[in-house]
Design a protein around this motif. Sequence first.
Motif, short mmCIF file in Angstrom:
data_model
loop_
_atom_site.label_atom_id
_atom_site.label_comp_id
_atom_site.label_asym_id
_atom_site.label_seq_id
_atom_site.Cartn_x
_atom_site.Cartn_y
_atom_site.Cartn_z
N VAL A 194 0.82 -1.21 0.00
CA VAL A 194 0.00 0.00 0.00
C VAL A 194 0.86 1.25 0.00
N GLN A 195 1.90 1.26 0.83
CA GLN A 195 2.75 2.43 1.00
C GLN A 195 4.21 2.06 0.76
N ASN A 196 5.01 3.06 0.43
CA ASN A 196 6.44 2.86 0.35
C ASN A 196 6.96 2.39 1.71
N LEU A 197 7.89 1.44 1.70
CA LEU A 197 8.36 0.81 2.93
C LEU A 197 9.71 1.32 3.41
N GLU A 204 17.12 -2.76 12.01
CA GLU A 204 17.81 -4.05 11.87
C GLU A 204 16.88 -5.07 11.21
N ILE A 205 15.67 -5.18 11.73
CA ILE A 205 14.64 -6.04 11.15
C ILE A 205 13.29 -5.52 11.62
N ALA A 206 12.32 -5.53 10.72
CA ALA A 206 10.95 -5.13 11.04
C ALA A 206 10.00 -6.20 10.51
N MET A 207 9.06 -6.64 11.39
CA MET A 207 8.09 -7.65 11.00
C MET A 207 6.75 -7.37 11.69
N LYS A 268 2.77 -3.30 14.47
CA LYS A 268 1.43 -3.73 14.84
C LYS A 268 0.42 -3.24 13.80
N TRP A 269 -0.29 -4.16 13.21
CA TRP A 269 -1.42 -3.88 12.32
C TRP A 269 -1.03 -3.35 10.95
N ARG A 270 -0.02 -2.53 10.85
CA ARG A 270 0.24 -1.85 9.58
C ARG A 270 0.69 -2.78 8.47
N ARG A 290 -5.81 3.23 3.21
CA ARG A 290 -4.51 3.72 2.74
C ARG A 290 -3.70 4.32 3.89
N LEU A 291 -4.38 4.95 4.82
CA LEU A 291 -3.68 5.58 5.94
C LEU A 291 -3.22 4.57 6.97
N ASN A 292 -3.98 3.50 7.15
CA ASN A 292 -3.73 2.57 8.26
C ASN A 292 -2.90 1.36 7.89
#
Length: 371
Positions: A194-197, A204-207, A268-270, A290-292
């Motif tokens: 949905v959005q640029n990451l 270091e790591i995002a999940m 969380k959630w995104r 799109r926002l969430n």
Amino acid sequence: MRNQKRLLALSFVSLLLFPGLCLYWTIYDIVGDSNRWNGTPIPAGNVEGSSDISPATESFESLDFGGFDNETGRSFDGRLIVPNLIHYIRFNKTTFTFVDYVCLRSAYIQQKPERIYLHTNVDVNNLTGRYWKWIQSEPDLYRRIVIQPIELPSEIFGQPLSDGWRLYHGSDIARIRTMMKYGGIYLDNDVYVVQNLDKYRKYEIAMGWDEGQFLGSQVIIAHHDARFLPLWLDTYQQYHADLWYYNAGERPTTEILHRQPELMHRVKWRFGVHMLMQDLYDSMEWPDWRLNQDTIHLLINHRSYLDPHFKEYPDFNDRNIQHYPYMFGQLARLVLPKRPSSATVRRYWNSTTVALDGIVNGQRSPDPTHD
């Protein structure tokens, strides 16, 4: 009109005859002290070669993450520590479905990655399907794609994988190993971006790890030296072939992250790795999606028993999606390109052989959110 057709044909021919000109490899030569997080910037890698695709300068060959703060993250003079590479794992998949195409194109549009790796055990000459041809017909998208051969794992630490779940457990293992080798952004084939990451590429790591849930492995954004990755793989020393999500999600959450949550930037959630079936396939409106959301797991393999409208739309394609009334239709239509006429495409493919030299290197879950 005649000139437009000629220009289209020339673009197609250029794409297919010269794919080697469209993909570039970069080599990193890291210098300086990579073992400090005391505010001293680490020099970025030198890039050899050139390309009209942005070179992978925002990557470091080796980092020691001792003391790293995954709450705030870190960049160096604006250079992000996770490379802008996207990885998909496609075991035993010869055909690109419409949903595969929509998700890949959403990632391409939002992220503009330097390369899109398709890690697969399928020979490149056996890749087929209407939407694979669509990918090949888009020069800027196609030149970013690298077909990376990979074997479907049959065992882990000397333990044979489950006969019934080998494909899925093998994918779980392969994604960890892939991230440990390359770093970047791993996406399940049915994850819609949905959005640029980029905002996660400083960690270091995002999940995705929602409240009261186990870790979601559908989206992984990580440096290849992230401390959590080898610990996660090591949980397979006690591999449970009879448990669907034990090693992929349950054990790393309870035995690693509950004890050392600082190893990860918790999203969380995104990342949309929770149950979103009703929003996607039974709602005509989804306020603020799109926002969430930054990504959405489409749960495409679970529609047959969770989607109340599955019998009306058992499969999606570029034709029926035009009148599909629920939210997934809106998501799909947003990323579909304007296509040349079907007659033009048909004449082109009937008269042209695809040249691929130069791009080649090298029952389901009781919890449907983990697919």
